[in-house]
Scaffold this motif. Structure first.
Motif: not given
Length: 271
Positions: A71-96
């Motif tokens: 039921g969660r995405s974290q187990p199939i992710s990685s540290a670099t994936d989470m860095r990209i996740f944070g970067t994409l959030r930092a670029l966005a005006d809003v997260v839907v």
């Protein structure tokens, strides 16, 4: 991290200019800086008609198509994936994000990050992106930090027929309710335009699969940032997009591809 696409002189020549056997492709063998990641995932430049809404999705999938594990995405992710996740959030005006994902993933407000403060200020953005929750029923726990203590007030996208008592409860909790549909549910195209009308043109959705399926079916998705995880889970986990199939499959073009430790970080844009 290394860049595999687009192909350049650096990406095409893994053994030129370095020690024997050394991979000297762009970025290979080192962790990319946040500034490099931000440049790699930059939104389109503003055109002569001013900023237009651009909706990108960020999802992760295993090799056998699972978007989640337990039921969660974290187990199939990685540290670099989470860095990209944070970067994409930092670029966005809003997260839907969909209401079910808020409940399952324990969503919290986006936080301000010092590393991106100057970039966001220069772009005229708030210190952190707003979170916009898509919900027809407004069946949400308004005591959660997402509603009680966000840096930027949380938005709720809903239909005109939403229950008045739930709308009132959302407003009392500090959320801003935005009508983006004539009935019970949300019209994806109206949601995009409503957010753009509030000044949010750099849009990011993190799913879940049901919401992404609705966005795909409505034809409003401009870009998909898909992490392909080198894992197999089997089972009956959801794909990254669910719901009714589109009449004709939509074709997207590959924009870029990065790789690290077997994970592929791809960007696909509308053809």
């Amino acid at each position: 991290m290394r860049r595999l696409f687009p192909v350049t002189d650096e990406t095409a020549a893994p053994d030129s200019g370095g020690m024997p056997g050394e991979d000297v492709r762009e970025g290979a063998g080192r962790e990319w800086s946040l500034a490099e990641l931000a440049a790699a995932y930059a939104y389109p430049e503003v055109g002569p008609d001013g900023p237009l809404p651009w909706l990108r999705a960020n999802m992760v999938s295993t090799l056998d198509g699972a978007a989640q594990h337990d039921g969660r995405s974290q187990p199939i992710s990685s540290a670099t994936d989470m860095r990209i996740f944070g970067t994409l959030r930092a670029l966005a005006d809003v997260v839907v994000v969909g209401a079910q994902t808020v409940r399952q993933e324990g969503y919290r407000p986006a936080r301000a990050r010092a590393e991106f403060a100057g970039m966001r200020e220069a772009a005229g953005q708030s210190p952190a992106p707003a979170i916009a929750v898509v919900s027809a029923s407004l069946d949400l726990d308004f005591s959660l930090p997402l509603f009680t203590s966000p840096l930027v007030p949380t938005l709720i996208l809903t239909g005109a027929s939403a229950a008045p008592d739930r709308v009132a409860a959302a407003g009392k909790a500090g959320a801003r309710v935005v009508t983006a549909g004539d009935g019970i549910g949300v019209d994806p195209a109206r949601a995009v335009q409503a957010l753009a009308g509030l000044g949010y043109t750099r849009l990011l959705t993190e799913g879940g699969p049901r919401l992404l399926g609705q966005l795909v079916a409505a034809g409003v998705l401009d870009e998909l940032c898909l992490t392909v995880s080198p894992m197999l889970t089997a089972g009956d986990a959801q794909r990254i997009a669910g719901g009714p199939a589109v009449t004709v499959p939509q074709r997207f073009r590959l924009v870029s591809m990065l790789e690290e430790d077997g994970f592929l970080f791809t960007r696909y844009g509308r053809s």
